[in-house]
Write an enzyme that holds these catalytic residues in place. Structure first.
Site, PDB file in Angstrom:
ATOM      1  N   SER A 133       0.858  -1.189   0.000  1.00 56.04           N
ATOM      2  CA  SER A 133       0.000   0.000   0.000  1.00 56.04           C
ATOM      3  C   SER A 133       0.897   1.242   0.000  1.00 56.04           C
ATOM      4  O   SER A 133       2.108   1.136   0.240  1.00 56.04           O
ATOM      5  CB  SER A 133      -0.847  -0.031   1.269  1.00 56.04           C
ATOM      6  OG  SER A 133      -1.383   1.228   1.579  1.00 56.04           O
TER       7      SER A 133
ATOM      8  N   TYR B  94      -3.221  -1.028   9.949  1.00 58.80           N
ATOM      9  CA  TYR B  94      -3.095  -1.218   8.501  1.00 58.80           C
ATOM     10  C   TYR B  94      -1.684  -0.843   8.044  1.00 58.80           C
ATOM     11  O   TYR B  94      -1.040  -1.578   7.294  1.00 58.80           O
ATOM     12  CB  TYR B  94      -4.140  -0.348   7.798  1.00 58.80           C
ATOM     13  CG  TYR B  94      -4.225  -0.532   6.305  1.00 58.80           C
ATOM     14  CD1 TYR B  94      -5.009  -1.546   5.747  1.00 58.80           C
ATOM     15  CD2 TYR B  94      -3.549   0.319   5.428  1.00 58.80           C
ATOM     16  CE1 TYR B  94      -5.106  -1.711   4.376  1.00 58.80           C
ATOM     17  CE2 TYR B  94      -3.632   0.156   4.057  1.00 58.80           C
ATOM     18  CZ  TYR B  94      -4.420  -0.856   3.539  1.00 58.80           C
ATOM     19  OH  TYR B  94      -4.502  -1.010   2.167  1.00 58.80           O
TER      20      TYR B  94
HETATM   21  P1  NDP Z   1     -11.813  -5.012  -1.425  1.00 59.94           P
HETATM   22  O1  NDP Z   1     -12.494  -4.748  -0.130  1.00 59.94           O
HETATM   23  O2  NDP Z   1     -12.523  -4.719  -2.695  1.00 59.94           O
HETATM   24  O3  NDP Z   1     -11.313  -6.529  -1.487  1.00 59.94           O
HETATM   25  C1  NDP Z   1     -10.773  -7.162  -0.373  1.00 59.94           C
HETATM   26  C2  NDP Z   1     -10.738  -8.641  -0.689  1.00 59.94           C
HETATM   27  O4  NDP Z   1     -10.149  -9.335   0.415  1.00 59.94           O
HETATM   28  C3  NDP Z   1     -12.100  -9.235  -0.920  1.00 59.94           C
HETATM   29  O5  NDP Z   1     -12.051  -9.963  -2.103  1.00 59.94           O
HETATM   30  C4  NDP Z   1     -12.337 -10.135   0.284  1.00 59.94           C
HETATM   31  O6  NDP Z   1     -13.034 -11.291  -0.110  1.00 59.94           O
HETATM   32  C5  NDP Z   1     -10.915 -10.498   0.668  1.00 59.94           C
HETATM   33  N1  NDP Z   1     -10.789 -10.831   2.097  1.00 59.94           N
HETATM   34  C6  NDP Z   1     -10.855 -10.006   3.174  1.00 59.94           C
HETATM   35  N2  NDP Z   1     -10.718 -10.695   4.304  1.00 59.94           N
HETATM   36  C7  NDP Z   1     -10.542 -11.997   3.953  1.00 59.94           C
HETATM   37  C8  NDP Z   1     -10.343 -13.197   4.684  1.00 59.94           C
HETATM   38  N3  NDP Z   1     -10.289 -13.225   6.025  1.00 59.94           N
HETATM   39  N4  NDP Z   1     -10.203 -14.341   3.985  1.00 59.94           N
HETATM   40  C9  NDP Z   1     -10.259 -14.354   2.643  1.00 59.94           C
HETATM   41  N5  NDP Z   1     -10.439 -13.243   1.885  1.00 59.94           N
HETATM   42  C10 NDP Z   1     -10.582 -12.086   2.546  1.00 59.94           C
HETATM   43  O7  NDP Z   1     -10.454  -4.206  -1.322  1.00 59.94           O
HETATM   44  P2  NDP Z   1      -9.333  -3.813  -2.385  1.00 59.94           P
HETATM   45  O8  NDP Z   1      -9.513  -4.524  -3.662  1.00 59.94           O
HETATM   46  O9  NDP Z   1      -9.249  -2.348  -2.375  1.00 59.94           O
HETATM   47  O10 NDP Z   1      -8.045  -4.353  -1.606  1.00 59.94           O
HETATM   48  C11 NDP Z   1      -7.280  -5.455  -2.064  1.00 59.94           C
HETATM   49  C12 NDP Z   1      -5.880  -5.315  -1.487  1.00 59.94           C
HETATM   50  O11 NDP Z   1      -5.287  -4.110  -1.964  1.00 59.94           O
HETATM   51  C13 NDP Z   1      -5.848  -5.218   0.047  1.00 59.94           C
HETATM   52  O12 NDP Z   1      -4.726  -5.899   0.546  1.00 59.94           O
HETATM   53  C14 NDP Z   1      -5.712  -3.727   0.284  1.00 59.94           C
HETATM   54  O13 NDP Z   1      -5.104  -3.444   1.522  1.00 59.94           O
HETATM   55  C15 NDP Z   1      -4.820  -3.355  -0.889  1.00 59.94           C
HETATM   56  N6  NDP Z   1      -4.839  -1.936  -1.207  1.00 59.94           N
HETATM   57  C16 NDP Z   1      -5.967  -1.303  -1.662  1.00 59.94           C
HETATM   58  C17 NDP Z   1      -5.916   0.048  -1.996  1.00 59.94           C
HETATM   59  C18 NDP Z   1      -7.081   0.788  -2.542  1.00 59.94           C
HETATM   60  O14 NDP Z   1      -6.956   2.010  -2.758  1.00 59.94           O
HETATM   61  N7  NDP Z   1      -8.204   0.157  -2.814  1.00 59.94           N
HETATM   62  C19 NDP Z   1      -4.691   0.827  -1.858  1.00 59.94           C
HETATM   63  C20 NDP Z   1      -3.576   0.060  -1.372  1.00 59.94           C
HETATM   64  C21 NDP Z   1      -3.662  -1.263  -1.072  1.00 59.94           C
HETATM   65  P3  NDP Z   1     -14.347 -11.813   0.712  1.00 59.94           P
HETATM   66  O15 NDP Z   1     -15.239 -10.638   0.864  1.00 59.94           O
HETATM   67  O16 NDP Z   1     -14.890 -12.907  -0.129  1.00 59.94           O
HETATM   68  O17 NDP Z   1     -13.807 -12.315   1.994  1.00 59.94           O
END
Ligand code: NDP
Length: 253
Positions: A143, A156
């Site tokens: 991130s 985070y």
């Molecule tokens: P979303 O909330 O759209 O996606 C998060 C994903 O993580 C979902 O698919 C969810 O699936 C999965 N997830 C969460 N907890 C669990 C768990 N315990 N077990 C399995 N799957 C899990 O977020 P983003 O796409 O934005 O984020 C994706 C990654 O990118 C993260 O690591 C985030 O920190 C990182 N990121 C995002 C940024 C942004 O601006 N969006 C910036 C920097 C980093 P389900 O609901 O099926 O559990």
């Protein structure tokens, strides 16, 4: 150099947001993609979409990345159903936005477990299969808070700083096994995660636009290209890096 035909990839959190953007790139380049998330419906829909993008196909396997047993079942089922494992993308993540003095121990652990310990659990379970295949690729999602501090996201930021150091440790340990381990550092990307951030942090939407040289928020499909590069033989001499995909956010004075 960029062909992933015959490769099997697990993408945690591959059912939406950045994970689905990464998965789309891998599928279009020919990989068979295992979508690994908790929400079965979302994962099934993502796998159905990915199925149409390339010859490798896609499937969904339910997992909670915070649970060791669940992660082990994920990796074992993926290997059994797909015949091997070559690429692991540790993308699943959450955020709880509070200043450090308001974060409870339970909240701290939930964020660290989901964002950082999950990468250890998945990498640990995947390693023998990557090594057994003669090499492989691990892609960890960091991130901007791997680089910068932010008073509203202490757990985070700790987890994402940790992801970069964990990436370097694995890259160093596994280079001899022909396993390359790299991190991607997304800027501000329009997903579920940041939709809530825009509700919780006044002025965030405009301040991101102002600071990002590219002049826009990122989109999930900004991640297909970097996923293919880091998963393919094109990046065989690239390891231990943390590559920003941020429209220039991190180089702006
Ligand atoms: P979303 O909330 O759209 O996606 C998060 C994903 O993580 C979902 O698919 C969810 O699936 C999965 N997830 C969460 N907890 C669990 C768990 N315990 N077990 C399995 N799957 C899990 O977020 P983003 O796409 O934005 O984020 C994706 C990654 O990118 C993260 O690591 C985030 O920190 C990182 N990121 C995002 C940024 C942004 O601006 N969006 C910036 C920097 C980093 P389900 O609901 O099926 O559990």
């Amino acid at each position: 150099m960029f062909d992933l035909t015959g490769k099997v990839a697990i993408v945690t959190g591959g059912n939406g947001g950045i994970g689905l953007g990464l998965a789309r790139g891998l599928a279009a380049a020919g990989a068979r993609v295992v979508v690994a998330g908790r929400n079965r419906e979302k994962s099934a829909a993502a796998a159905a979409e990915l199925q149409k993008l390339g010859p490798g196909g896609a499937l969904a396997i339910e997992v909670d990345v915070t649970e060791q047993r669940s992660v082990e079942v994920l990796v074992r089922s993926a290997v059994e159903r797909c015949g091997g494992l070559h690429i692991l993308v540790n993308n699943a993540g959450i955020n709880i936005r509070k200043p450090p003095h308001e974060v409870t121990l339970e909240e701290w652990r939930r964020v660290i477990d989901t964002n950082l310990t999950s990468a250890y659990l998945c990498s640990h379970a995947a390693y023998p299969h990557l090594k057994g295949a003669g090499g492989g690729k691990v892609i960890n999602i960091g991130s901007m808070l791997s680089i910068f501090g932010a008073g509203f996201a202490p757990a985070y930021a700790a987890s994402k700083g940790g992801i970069v150091q964990f990436t370097r440790a694995c890259a160093s340990a596994w280079a001899k096994d022909n396993i390359q381990v790299n991190a991607i550092l997304p800027g501000w990307i329009d997903t579920e995660l940041t939709r809530t951030a825009r509700e919780q942090i006044p002025g965030l939407h405009d301040s991101v636009l102002k600071r990002t040289p590219a002049g826009r928020w990122g989109a999930m499909d900004d991640f297909g290209g970097i996923a293919v590069f880091l998963a393919a033989s094109a990046s065989d001499f690239v390891t231990g890096t943390a590559i920003p995909v941020d429209g220039g956010y991190s180089i702006q004075a």
